[in-house]
Design a protein around this motif. Structure first.
Motif, PDB file in Angstrom:
ATOM      1  N   ASN A   1       0.796  -1.529  -0.153  1.00  0.00           N
ATOM      2  CA  ASN A   1       0.225   0.122   0.097  1.00  0.00           C
ATOM      3  C   ASN A   1       0.494   1.657   0.075  1.00  0.00           C
ATOM      4  OD1 ASN A   1      -2.624  -1.507   0.073  1.00  0.00           O
ATOM      5  ND2 ASN A   1      -2.281  -1.465   2.185  1.00  0.00           N
ATOM      6  N   GLY A   2       2.538   1.026   0.281  1.00  0.00           N
ATOM      7  CA  GLY A   2       2.836   2.190   0.397  1.00  0.00           C
ATOM      8  C   GLY A   2       3.756   2.146   1.417  1.00  0.00           C
ATOM      9  N   ASP A   3       4.513   3.325   1.462  1.00  0.00           N
ATOM     10  CA  ASP A   3       4.737   3.590   2.517  1.00  0.00           C
ATOM     11  C   ASP A   3       3.600   4.535   3.944  1.00  0.00           C
ATOM     12  OD1 ASP A   3       6.694   3.791   4.894  1.00  0.00           O
ATOM     13  OD2 ASP A   3       8.884   4.718   4.076  1.00  0.00           O
ATOM     14  N   THR A   4       3.476   3.774   4.029  1.00  0.00           N
ATOM     15  CA  THR A   4       1.803   4.240   4.836  1.00  0.00           C
ATOM     16  C   THR A   4       2.632   4.226   6.354  1.00  0.00           C
ATOM     17  OG1 THR A   4       1.600   2.163   5.512  1.00  0.00           O
ATOM     18  CG2 THR A   4      -0.092   3.015   3.764  1.00  0.00           C
ATOM     19  N   LEU A   5       2.857   3.810   6.645  1.00  0.00           N
ATOM     20  CA  LEU A   5       3.882   4.412   8.325  1.00  0.00           C
ATOM     21  C   LEU A   5       4.671   5.740   7.898  1.00  0.00           C
ATOM     22  CD1 LEU A   5       4.417   3.677  10.960  1.00  0.00           C
ATOM     23  CD2 LEU A   5       6.684   2.007   9.917  1.00  0.00           C
ATOM     24  N   SER A   6       5.386   5.881   7.357  1.00  0.00           N
ATOM     25  CA  SER A   6       6.177   7.004   7.154  1.00  0.00           C
ATOM     26  C   SER A   6       5.664   7.770   7.258  1.00  0.00           C
ATOM     27  CB  SER A   6       7.635   7.044   6.148  1.00  0.00           C
ATOM     28  OG  SER A   6       8.594   5.825   6.581  1.00  0.00           O
TER      29      SER A   6
ATOM     30  N   ALA B   1      13.226   6.795   9.696  1.00  0.00           N
ATOM     31  CA  ALA B   1      11.884   5.461   9.996  1.00  0.00           C
ATOM     32  C   ALA B   1      12.712   4.796   8.611  1.00  0.00           C
ATOM     33  CB  ALA B   1      10.599   6.287   9.872  1.00  0.00           C
ATOM     34  N   GLN B   2      12.985   3.889   8.873  1.00  0.00           N
ATOM     35  CA  GLN B   2      13.122   2.247   8.273  1.00  0.00           C
ATOM     36  C   GLN B   2      12.550   1.408   7.680  1.00  0.00           C
ATOM     37  OE1 GLN B   2      16.429   1.721   5.952  1.00  0.00           O
ATOM     38  NE2 GLN B   2      14.747   0.633   5.178  1.00  0.00           N
ATOM     39  N   THR B   3      12.347   1.118   7.033  1.00  0.00           N
ATOM     40  CA  THR B   3      10.630   0.376   6.104  1.00  0.00           C
ATOM     41  C   THR B   3      10.635  -0.394   5.469  1.00  0.00           C
ATOM     42  OG1 THR B   3       9.648   2.458   5.221  1.00  0.00           O
ATOM     43  CG2 THR B   3       8.921   2.416   7.223  1.00  0.00           C
ATOM     44  N   ASP B   4      10.908  -1.236   5.210  1.00  0.00           N
ATOM     45  CA  ASP B   4      10.701  -2.573   4.319  1.00  0.00           C
ATOM     46  C   ASP B   4       9.565  -3.751   4.878  1.00  0.00           C
ATOM     47  OD1 ASP B   4      12.225  -2.810   2.213  1.00  0.00           O
ATOM     48  OD2 ASP B   4      14.214  -2.773   3.879  1.00  0.00           O
ATOM     49  N   ASP B   5       9.029  -4.265   5.072  1.00  0.00           N
ATOM     50  CA  ASP B   5       8.525  -5.547   5.588  1.00  0.00           C
ATOM     51  C   ASP B   5       8.819  -5.440   7.334  1.00  0.00           C
ATOM     52  OD1 ASP B   5      10.240  -7.461   5.870  1.00  0.00           O
ATOM     53  OD2 ASP B   5       9.440  -9.143   5.623  1.00  0.00           O
ATOM     54  N   VAL B   6       9.352  -4.455   7.889  1.00  0.00           N
ATOM     55  CA  VAL B   6       8.989  -3.913   9.396  1.00  0.00           C
ATOM     56  C   VAL B   6       9.316  -2.165   9.000  1.00  0.00           C
ATOM     57  CG1 VAL B   6      11.380  -3.889   9.526  1.00  0.00           C
ATOM     58  CG2 VAL B   6      10.208  -4.638  11.651  1.00  0.00           C
TER      59      VAL B   6
ATOM     60  N   CYS C   1      -5.581  -2.147   7.728  1.00  0.00           N
ATOM     61  CA  CYS C   1      -4.978  -1.418   6.335  1.00  0.00           C
ATOM     62  C   CYS C   1      -5.727  -0.502   4.958  1.00  0.00           C
ATOM     63  CB  CYS C   1      -5.202  -2.908   5.413  1.00  0.00           C
ATOM     64  SG  CYS C   1      -3.505  -4.666   5.782  1.00  0.00           S
ATOM     65  N   ASN C   2      -6.722   0.297   5.687  1.00  0.00           N
ATOM     66  CA  ASN C   2      -6.984   0.709   5.572  1.00  0.00           C
ATOM     67  C   ASN C   2      -7.320   2.219   5.667  1.00  0.00           C
ATOM     68  OD1 ASN C   2      -9.657  -0.519   4.570  1.00  0.00           O
ATOM     69  ND2 ASN C   2     -10.210  -0.649   6.501  1.00  0.00           N
ATOM     70  N   ALA C   3      -6.926   3.139   4.880  1.00  0.00           N
ATOM     71  CA  ALA C   3      -5.511   4.316   5.029  1.00  0.00           C
ATOM     72  C   ALA C   3      -6.643   5.097   5.901  1.00  0.00           C
ATOM     73  CB  ALA C   3      -6.036   5.484   3.366  1.00  0.00           C
ATOM     74  N   PRO C   4      -5.900   5.780   6.189  1.00  0.00           N
ATOM     75  CA  PRO C   4      -4.284   5.718   6.144  1.00  0.00           C
ATOM     76  C   PRO C   4      -3.511   5.169   7.366  1.00  0.00           C
ATOM     77  CG  PRO C   4      -4.695   7.520   8.077  1.00  0.00           C
ATOM     78  CD  PRO C   4      -6.097   6.594   7.692  1.00  0.00           C
ATOM     79  N   GLY C   5      -3.552   3.395   7.098  1.00  0.00           N
ATOM     80  CA  GLY C   5      -3.314   2.687   7.705  1.00  0.00           C
ATOM     81  C   GLY C   5      -2.109   1.886   7.572  1.00  0.00           C
ATOM     82  N   ILE C   6      -1.357   1.368   8.960  1.00  0.00           N
ATOM     83  CA  ILE C   6      -0.687   0.432   8.990  1.00  0.00           C
ATOM     84  C   ILE C   6      -0.515  -0.976   8.772  1.00  0.00           C
ATOM     85  CG2 ILE C   6       0.334   2.539   9.596  1.00  0.00           C
ATOM     86  CD1 ILE C   6       0.958   0.301  12.385  1.00  0.00           C
TER      87      ILE C   6
ATOM     88  N   ILE D   1       4.651  -5.289   2.450  1.00  0.00           N
ATOM     89  CA  ILE D   1       5.685  -4.563   2.435  1.00  0.00           C
ATOM     90  C   ILE D   1       5.838  -3.541   2.235  1.00  0.00           C
ATOM     91  CG2 ILE D   1       8.473  -4.039   0.587  1.00  0.00           C
ATOM     92  CD1 ILE D   1       7.437  -6.543   0.443  1.00  0.00           C
ATOM     93  N   TYR D   2       6.116  -2.307   3.193  1.00  0.00           N
ATOM     94  CA  TYR D   2       5.830  -0.755   3.153  1.00  0.00           C
ATOM     95  C   TYR D   2       6.679  -0.097   1.820  1.00  0.00           C
ATOM     96  CZ  TYR D   2       4.112  -1.141   7.777  1.00  0.00           C
ATOM     97  OH  TYR D   2       3.174  -1.082   8.524  1.00  0.00           O
ATOM     98  N   THR D   3       5.851  -0.282   0.636  1.00  0.00           N
ATOM     99  CA  THR D   3       6.457   0.440  -1.016  1.00  0.00           C
ATOM    100  C   THR D   3       5.545   0.156  -1.999  1.00  0.00           C
ATOM    101  OG1 THR D   3       7.910  -0.213  -2.497  1.00  0.00           O
ATOM    102  CG2 THR D   3       7.409  -2.416  -1.311  1.00  0.00           C
TER     103      THR D   3
END
Length: 572
Positions: A367-372, A409-414, A438-443, A482-484
């Protein structure tokens, strides 16, 4: 060898994530090297094992080994397993990026003691590369990857296989040590010593060697002495191949070309030469290499025949071919050992720094880097992304012009989060918990195997964030996330999902006492380091992480197993 068939006890998700790490963190005082002088090897006796070789086929899961042996598609791995011991339940200690994954194997410790969380991380105590007097603000995004070589200076192209032949000074931060401002090279950054240093201290006239994927970022293998590896091969996988004008990660068959360099280096060393094959040298006491072909094939999009076909780790076309390649590479290396009459005096460890997630493509979420984005939107990190590698004033990555004290913030699958303001921890945790779906803006961290790690549990597992190196929060999203938004890869690693941390591990020791053994007990890859020292008759307590975490050698290799020399001092 005794075969075990113990079954893992089901654990709650968060507890399962940190139990393996926390359980080994014993409060044991560091032991000085002087306490072990003369206790390692009795030179009046012949020692059967003279050499240990460590091979990391990055991405290789235990399931890959089980499937390829059963289907007779990895005959060389199968022969090694037949002559050795297979550990079916081996795991990384909490994180599975290349840095902590390899540090586990060569220090005997988790990130808590080794201090390596990712090749791109953050340290609140460091000063910028340009601050040679250590008078400015602290807090630096530490980047020890392909840009650590001099080729990357001022954003330059990576035109040389050896990274340009020197460190990029713009990538080297500073620290104040005893009142003096000093550069922090990767070997200064690792917090504990390595097996290379321990073996050089414990075995007279020992020689050590290693080959990895980044020419200068892996300088940390030298350990704090800066001199642990006599023959550290400087190969850069992200350098531009002049034949293709691409780097070696574009497709797995191109990665084979890079990995072949490491195969040849090992053959050269077996033949009594250095890794380049240009000078005579003693066969290393401890040597080995990293291989990337399988990892690249696993990451490749499923639509292009990359990855796996199902949750049972049925390999797709690329992974199947990559496994055949790494197996054939192992076969070439073992054949050379036999040709040189070294197979019966060389122990071999085949494992991996990390796995790859997800194997089951149906679980993939990008879903993209939703965490960052969530952190930026709420002003916990700069709203415009001006932090970390993106904070450089020039626009070039890791060129020393970055901003200081920005958090990261370092993101991949973590997700590893170093807050800009640590006082906001409770507020940030609440924001994350309010947005787990997983719904926007969820992580996308609302499943049974997802968790947030922070506070006392973080300190117990990985160290106190207030000391500067440890993240404030670790976000383990649902397995498969995966945050990408990248379309170039369908798998990643770095976190603690099952496909990340359950690895291949086969240990061959000459003598045949453990031939064909299978151990199903849960073990950690940190146990490889004291095992390698035991095999060479070196006291494992030479490793600081082994002492600090109480790391034991692997079952079956934790005591005297048939060698002639006295090992009483290796057991307490």
């Amino acid at each position: 060898m005794r075969k075990t068939n113990k079954r893992a006890v089901p654990q709650r998700p968060i507890a399962a994530a940190i139990l393996a790490v926390a359980a080994l963190h014993a409060s044991i005082a560091m032991a000085g090297d002087d306490d072990h002088r003369g206790h390692d090897r009795d030179n009046n006796h012949a020692h059967a094992i003279k050499h240990v070789m460590l091979i990391s086929f990055d991405g290789m899961h235990e399931q890959d080994v089980a499937r390829c042996i059963a289907s007779n598609t990895c005959p060389n791995i199968a022969l090694l397993a037949k002559d050795g011991t297979t550990y079916t339940n081996a795991h990384t200690p909490g994180l599975s990026d290349s840095f902590p994954g390899l540090a586990a194997l060569v220090t005997g410790g988790s990130p808590k003691t080794a201090g390596l969380f990712y090749d791109v991380s953050y340290d609140r105590t460091l000063y910028s590369p340009s601050d040679s007097n250590c008078t400015g603000p602290q807090g630096w995004n530490v980047v020890f990857d392909e840009t650590t070589g001099i080729d990357a200076k001022n954003g330059g192209a990576l035109t040389h296989l050896d990274g340009g032949g020197a460190f990029n000074p713009q990538a080297i931060p500073h620290a104040k040590v005893n009142g003096v401002c000093k550069p922090v090279y990767p070997h200064d950054y690792v917090k504990t010593n390595t097996v290379f240093e321990a073996i050089k201290a414990g075995v007279p006239n020992a020689r050590t060697a290693w080959a990895d994927k980044h020419a200068w970022g892996y300088d940390w293998l030298n350990g704090p002495s800066g001199a642990g590896v006599d023959d550290l091969m400087r190969t850069e996988i992200n350098s531009i191949d002049p034949k293709t004008q691409t780097d070696y990660t574009d497709v797995y068959t191109h990665t084979e070309v890079f990995d072949d360099l490491h195969v040849q280096a090992l053959i050269n060393q077996i033949d009594g030469k250095d890794s380049a094959g240009t000078a005579s040298a003693a066969v290393p006491t401890l040597f080995g290499a990293n291989f990337q072909t399988l990892s690249v094939a696993q990451k490749a999009p499923v639509a292009k025949s990359g990855g796996y076909l199902d949750a049972s780790f049925t390999p797709g076309t690329q992974v199947s071919a990559a496994i055949k390649y790494v197996d054939a590479s192992l076969g070439r290396i073992v054949a050379e050992l036999k040709q040189r009459n070294l197979y019966q005096s060389t122990a071999i460890v085949v494992t991996s720094k990390h796995g790859q997630s997800p194997a089951d493509h149906s679980k993939l979420v990008k879903n993209g880097d939703t965490l960052s984005k969530l952190l930026q939107t709420n002003n916990y990190l700069d709203p415009n992304g001006n932090y970390g590698q993106n904070a450089t004033k020039s626009g070039n990555l890791n060129d020393g012009t970055g901003l200081v004290n920005t958090g990261f913030a370092q993101t991949d699958d973590v997700g590893l989060i170093w807050l800009r303001d640590q006082h906001q921890l409770a507020q940030v945790v609440k924001t994350l918990k309010d947005n787990l779906s997983c719904n926007a803006p969820g992580i996308c961290a609302d499943g049974p195997y997802a968790y947030l790690l922070y506070g006392p549990r973080m300190t117990a597992a990985f160290g106190d964030p207030r000391e500067g190196r440890t993240p404030d929060i670790i976000v383990q999203p649902n397995p498969g996330v995966i945050y990408t938004s990248s379309t170039s890869k369908d798998a990643e690693h770095g976190g603690n999902a099952p496909d990340d941390n359950h690895l291949a591990l086969v240990v061959y020791a000459p003598g045949g006492k453990h031939a064909g053994g299978t151990v199903n007990d849960r073990v950690l890859t940190t146990q490889v380091a004291p095992t390698m020292l035991n095999l060479l008759g070196v006291d494992a307590k030479r490793l600081h992480s082994v002492v600090a975490e109480g790391t034991q050698a692997l079952p079956g290799f934790d005591g005297d197993h048939g060698h002639d020399h006295d090992r009483d001092h290796d057991r307490d």
